[in-house]
Write a protein that holds these residues in place. Structure first.
Motif, PDB file in Angstrom:
ATOM      1  N   UNK A 547       0.813  -1.221   0.000  1.00 31.86           N
ATOM      2  CA  UNK A 547       0.000   0.000   0.000  1.00 31.86           C
ATOM      3  C   UNK A 547       0.847   1.273   0.000  1.00 31.86           C
ATOM      4  N   UNK A 548       1.855   1.323   0.850  1.00 29.45           N
ATOM      5  CA  UNK A 548       2.663   2.550   0.917  1.00 29.45           C
ATOM      6  C   UNK A 548       3.479   2.735  -0.351  1.00 29.45           C
ATOM      7  N   UNK A 549       4.006   1.644  -0.892  1.00 30.66           N
ATOM      8  CA  UNK A 549       4.741   1.738  -2.154  1.00 30.66           C
ATOM      9  C   UNK A 549       3.820   2.229  -3.267  1.00 30.66           C
ATOM     10  N   UNK A 550       2.580   1.762  -3.240  1.00 31.73           N
ATOM     11  CA  UNK A 550       1.603   2.195  -4.239  1.00 31.73           C
ATOM     12  C   UNK A 550       1.383   3.704  -4.171  1.00 31.73           C
ATOM     13  N   UNK A 551       1.219   4.206  -2.971  1.00 37.49           N
ATOM     14  CA  UNK A 551       1.002   5.655  -2.817  1.00 37.49           C
ATOM     15  C   UNK A 551       2.213   6.452  -3.295  1.00 37.49           C
ATOM     16  N   UNK A 552       3.401   5.943  -3.019  1.00 38.09           N
ATOM     17  CA  UNK A 552       4.611   6.651  -3.461  1.00 38.09           C
ATOM     18  C   UNK A 552       4.700   6.698  -4.981  1.00 38.09           C
ATOM     19  N   UNK A 553       4.385   5.589  -5.630  1.00 35.54           N
ATOM     20  CA  UNK A 553       4.438   5.564  -7.098  1.00 35.54           C
ATOM     21  C   UNK A 553       3.410   6.525  -7.686  1.00 35.54           C
ATOM     22  N   UNK A 554       2.230   6.566  -7.097  1.00 37.22           N
ATOM     23  CA  UNK A 554       1.191   7.463  -7.616  1.00 37.22           C
ATOM     24  C   UNK A 554       1.556   8.927  -7.391  1.00 37.22           C
ATOM     25  N   UNK A 555       2.146   9.225  -6.246  1.00 32.23           N
ATOM     26  CA  UNK A 555       2.590  10.599  -6.003  1.00 32.23           C
ATOM     27  C   UNK A 555       3.695  10.972  -6.991  1.00 32.23           C
ATOM     28  N   UNK A 556       4.566  10.018  -7.290  1.00 32.92           N
ATOM     29  CA  UNK A 556       5.611  10.256  -8.283  1.00 32.92           C
ATOM     30  C   UNK A 556       4.981  10.542  -9.650  1.00 32.92           C
ATOM     31  N   UNK A 557       3.973   9.753 -10.016  1.00 32.42           N
ATOM     32  CA  UNK A 557       3.278   9.982 -11.287  1.00 32.42           C
ATOM     33  C   UNK A 557       2.676  11.383 -11.324  1.00 32.42           C
ATOM     34  N   UNK A 558       2.238  11.859 -10.195  1.00 30.36           N
ATOM     35  CA  UNK A 558       1.589  13.179 -10.146  1.00 30.36           C
ATOM     36  C   UNK A 558       2.577  14.308 -10.382  1.00 30.36           C
ATOM     37  N   UNK A 559       3.867  14.078 -10.114  1.00 28.81           N
ATOM     38  CA  UNK A 559       4.848  15.131 -10.419  1.00 28.81           C
ATOM     39  C   UNK A 559       4.995  15.322 -11.918  1.00 28.81           C
ATOM     40  N   UNK A 560       4.723  14.266 -12.695  1.00 24.64           N
ATOM     41  CA  UNK A 560       4.797  14.371 -14.153  1.00 24.64           C
ATOM     42  C   UNK A 560       3.454  14.744 -14.771  1.00 24.64           C
ATOM     43  N   UNK A 561       2.399  14.603 -14.021  1.00 17.11           N
ATOM     44  CA  UNK A 561       1.050  14.877 -14.533  1.00 17.11           C
ATOM     45  C   UNK A 561       0.232  15.525 -13.416  1.00 17.11           C
ATOM     46  N   UNK A 562       0.623  16.731 -12.984  1.00 19.13           N
ATOM     47  CA  UNK A 562       0.081  17.291 -11.740  1.00 19.13           C
ATOM     48  C   UNK A 562      -1.388  17.685 -11.802  1.00 19.13           C
ATOM     49  N   UNK A 563      -1.940  17.868 -12.996  1.00 14.35           N
ATOM     50  CA  UNK A 563      -3.334  18.272 -13.094  1.00 14.35           C
ATOM     51  C   UNK A 563      -4.225  17.142 -13.617  1.00 14.35           C
ATOM     52  N   UNK A 564      -3.739  15.941 -13.518  1.00 13.30           N
ATOM     53  CA  UNK A 564      -4.506  14.771 -13.934  1.00 13.30           C
ATOM     54  C   UNK A 564      -5.343  14.309 -12.750  1.00 13.30           C
ATOM     55  N   UNK A 565      -6.635  14.558 -12.828  1.00 14.31           N
ATOM     56  CA  UNK A 565      -7.510  14.256 -11.698  1.00 14.31           C
ATOM     57  C   UNK A 565      -7.637  12.756 -11.469  1.00 14.31           C
ATOM     58  N   UNK A 566      -7.418  11.957 -12.531  1.00 10.03           N
ATOM     59  CA  UNK A 566      -7.468  10.504 -12.357  1.00 10.03           C
ATOM     60  C   UNK A 566      -6.442  10.040 -11.333  1.00 10.03           C
ATOM     61  N   UNK A 567      -5.238  10.588 -11.391  1.00 11.35           N
ATOM     62  CA  UNK A 567      -4.197  10.173 -10.447  1.00 11.35           C
ATOM     63  C   UNK A 567      -4.616  10.524  -9.023  1.00 11.35           C
ATOM     64  N   UNK A 568      -5.149  11.727  -8.840  1.00 12.56           N
ATOM     65  CA  UNK A 568      -5.614  12.114  -7.505  1.00 12.56           C
ATOM     66  C   UNK A 568      -6.711  11.177  -7.019  1.00 12.56           C
TER      67      UNK A 568
END
Length: 816
Positions: A547-568
């Motif tokens: 679970x924690x690794x999953x959250x870290x990967x998704x937060x990392x993805x958000x740095x490349x796609x910060x306005x992608x509401x799907x990631x949030x």
């Protein structure tokens, strides 16, 4: 030393010997200090009430309870607040502070500030032989706290530096610089603000007092000499460990991701949508294609941080072209914008590179060419940008940039249209129609140019989504995706797109998470700026219970796609599985700031009150608001309508609103026939005959699916629930158990826990109370969708309501 503190556990305060030993034992504690601002100005009654409420809030936080359960917490009253000392992780006080700040949003009358530090402390007996705390650690923590105003969560610099080693903390830490504190000492402070929690303003003390400059005499906050020696030894060990971690994770700490202070890397860029200047507005797709190809080319350069298409496309036709603001929102130092004009067989592309930090123009170029040369223009432009940003370009990256996607412009136009449809299907209805139209366009594309590799990448994705989202969950649909991927791999055997397409296919089509992870590793090397790689890796980690690794990967993805509401939304849903409701609220509040009209985000946000507190009011308001704004589209909130009817035991609104319409109900993995809902609503009306007719129809549909796909665990568990409702108990239990065998929680942490919950419902409906209780008890102990509100309100659990064992399970999930 803080006056009259004491150490509290589950038992009474622990007496200590009043005789001091000559060498006090030294410990490193991670401290969170909290005080009520303006406490002394309150009436005595208000002081008491404020502290009592604050105590309740603090004690209810997950961090407090977890540390207390392990006997790894010291809590100290301080008169106008408290100090909490954690001993396992420096993340504990930060997480705890955010939990407290979230809870205090519901208590605006209590205004607090918080300070965090990590350092050496000693446990010493006070005059009552109770535990007290002394040492540099708590002294510095008090200084940090004293610098804050209402709402601030301030950190000492070295705590922030350590948190900054974890990229999920980096976006939320803001360096305030050094400031003079008590006795002329200087203290370097960092502000913690996350998802509307904390106070983003500079503290008044830092505004009023002169900040230290490099030339100022250095007078750091120091510990006593013996504590300093011990601290230095510990720091040496920490430095060695940190160096090892740095070597293992050096890519994470590269300038591409910025520092914890939110510094924007120099080699970063967003390619904004190009303006279409053609008289024929149909050429808008052509302009989109030019911008997309330039972005795609730049994204292949590992030495650059390039913002993904989903985020930049939100600035299409936008009046907001304040480039400093855009650069800050996207986290980039540079912006490329331009225009495209197509007239007959000619094309003019104009582009300019801008420093988003200063608004300064760095470079501009105009290309007037034959339309057939448009891909050459895009390649030249991308290489110019790489050179201007002084980025390294490997031979492989240069070759990838210079490769033409197709020689057929009409095929490229069809491809661009299809790609936009697929992107929109993620966020907007009608999803199925958009995906099917995309498939049609891509088939036309490949018919015009059978060697157009990227068209097969998008085609495989569209087929996989039609399969995964239950629109066409058949082996034939999987075979179509298989065929597209095989063609892609034949055309570009080792391309990043080929590996990513196969990874997605293995994940969505075959649930083969280990092989998908292997393909992603290869895809990431060729697609260093593709947020889909990181997001899919987060999905895999989540399915495998990391679970924690999953959250870290998704937060990392958000740095490349910060306005992608799907990631949030995916980050929020991950917190939801973990029942971290304060985090769910914060994430979906941020998502709704990006898109206030996103129906799914509004629904998830409204459901927090339902799941955490068994309150239906917010969900009811969401449903009524949506129906008032979209009276012709109730199918979009069919799940909310049906659930609200069930939980409020009032089927009228759902039946009236959905009457005569076709709609979907269920989770992402388990789709129930509409007749299942009809049956449950009929039971609420007391019409058992109508319920039996509806359940029989639902059974017919599900039985057909199971006959065609005997190992379809989702269909099996749904069939089990229907059979239980029809009184076919043995069949129901057999089907439910078979689903669990196919998908145990060890194989899939999301569906496994969901199937456990559904099996408990099958047992309950079948009159097997003991088995239902055992299954529920096991499900309640692991992350999953089972929650307090649904246990309290869903009629499916009515057979267990008089069982005290059921009450204990409900209490386990109740808000503390």
């Amino acid at each position: 030393m803080i006056g009259n503190p004491r150490k509290e556990r589950l038992t009474a305060a622990t007496p200590m010997s009043a005789e001091l030993s000559p060498d006090l034992p030294l410990e490193i504690a991670h401290l969170l200090l909290i005080d009520v601002v303006g406490y002394s100005k309150l009436l005595v009654n208000d002081q008491v009430e404020s502290l009592q409420q604050l105590n309740r809030i603090v004690r209810s936080t997950d961090c407090f309870r977890a540390a207390e359960a392990k006997d790894k917490l010291i809590r100290l009253p301080t008169g106008d607040g408290m100090a909490l000392l954690f001993f396992e992780s420096l993340e504990q006080p930060a997480h705890c502070a955010l939990e407290i700040a979230q809870a205090l949003q519901n208590h605006p009358e209590i205004q607090v500030r918080m300070g965090i530090h990590s350092g050496p402390i000693n446990q010493v007996p006070d005059v009552n032989d109770r535990v007290n705390i002394a040492g540099a650690g708590i002294n510095v923590a008090q200084r940090v706290l004293d610098c804050g105003d209402v709402g601030h969560i301030l950190l000492s610099k070295h705590v922030a530096d350590d948190l900054g080693e974890y990229r999920h903390w980096q976006p939320y830490l803001r360096d305030l610089g050094e400031c003079e504190v008590k006795h002329g000492l200087r203290l370097h402070l960092v502000n913690l603000c996350k998802d509307g929690l904390g106070n983003p303003q500079v503290p008044e003390k830092l505004k009023r007092r002169k900040r230290w400059k490099e030339t100022a005499p250095i007078r750091p906050v120091v510990s006593p000499r013996w504590a300093l020696v011990a601290a230095l030894l510990l720091s040496g060990c920490a430095l060695a460990i940190s160096f090892t971690i740095f070597l293992r994770h050096r890519a994470i700490r590269s300038e591409t991701f910025g520092s914890f202070t939110g510094a924007i890397p120099d080699k970063s860029i967003a390619v904004l949508p190009f303006e279409n200047l053609s008289d024929d507005k149909q050429n808008a797709y052509f302009a989109d294609g030019v911008q997309d190809e330039i972005l795609t080319n730049l994204a292949k350069v590992a030495d650059l941080k390039v913002i993904s298409r989903t985020s930049v496309m939100q600035y299409k036709n936008s009046a907001e072209r304040n480039l400093r603001a855009v650069g800050k929102a996207l986290g980039v130092a540079h912006i490329l914008e331009g225009t495209v004009q197509r007239v007959g067989g000619r094309v003019r592309v104009s582009a300019q590179l801008i420093d988003a930090r200063t608004d300064g123009h760095l470079w501009a170029e105009r290309y007037d060419r034959d339309i057939a040369d448009v891909f050459a223009i895009e390649n030249e432009l991308a290489e110019q940008i790489v050179a201007k940003l002084k980025s390294k370009l490997s031979p492989q990256e240069k070759a990838a940039i210079e490769e033409k996607p197709t020689a057929d412009l009409a095929a490229y136009d069809l491809y661009t249209r299809a790609k936009i449809l697929i992107e929109r299907s993620v966020f907007n209805e009608p999803r199925e129609a958009s995906l099917r139209e995309a498939v049609r366009l891509l088939e036309q594309t490949s018919s015009r140019d059978p060697s157009f590799a990227l068209a097969y990448y998008e085609l495989a994705h569209a087929h996989d989504q039609l399969y995964w989202q239950q629109y066409d969950h058949t082996s034939q649909r999987l075979a179509l995706a298989d065929a597209a991927i095989q063609t892609l791999r034949r055309l570009q055997p080792d391309s990043g797109e080929a590996h990513l397409a196969l990874a997605k296919h293995l994940y969505w089509g075959y649930l083969d998470y280990d092989r998908a992870r292997q393909e992603l590793a290869a895809a990431e090397r060729a697609l260093p700026n593709d947020s889909d790689c990181l997001l899919l890796l987060g999905y895999i980690d989540r399915r495998q219970g990391r679970w924690e690794a999953s959250l870290k990967e998704m937060e990392h993805a958000r740095t490349l796609d910060p306005r992608n509401i799907l990631i949030l939304k995916q980050i929020g849903l991950t917190h939801r599985q973990l029942r971290r409701y304060s985090d769910v609220i914060a994430v979906f509040d941020r998502a709704l700031q990006l898109d206030p009209n996103d129906v799914a985000a509004r629904s998830y946000r409204a459901r927090v009150d339902l799941e955490q507190h068994a309150y239906t009011k917010r969900l009811h308001m969401h449903v009524e608001t949506f129906l008032a704004q979209n009276p012709k589209a109730p199918q979009q909130i069919s799940i909310d309508l049906v659930d609200l009817a069930l939980f409020e035991r009032d089927p009228a609104m759902a039946e009236r609103t959905l009457s005569g319409l076709s709609y979907r109900y269920g989770t992402e993995s388990v789709a129930f026939p509409q007749a299942w809902c009809d049956g449950r609503l009929a039971l609420l009306r007391g019409d058992s005959a109508a319920a039996k007719v509806a359940f029989t129809e639902a059974r017919k549909q599900l039985e057909r699916t199971v006959r065609e796909q005997p190992n379809n665990a989702a269909a099996l568990i749904a069939l089990g629930l229907v059979d239980a409702a029809l009184g076919q108990k043995k069949d129901a239990i057999r089907e439910g158990r078979r689903a669990i065998e196919l998908f145990p929680v060890s194989k899939d942490a999301i569906d496994g826990s969901l199937f456990m919950e559904y099996l408990a419902a099958i047992y309950a409906t079948s009159g097997k109370a003991d088995a239902a209780i055992d299954q529920l008890a096991a499900t309640a102990k692991i992350p999953g969708s089972l929650n307090y509100g649904e246990l309290r309100l869903d009629p499916i659990w009515d057979p267990l309501r008089r069982d005290p064992r059921f009450d204990k399970i409900v209490a386990l999930l109740a808000p503390k």
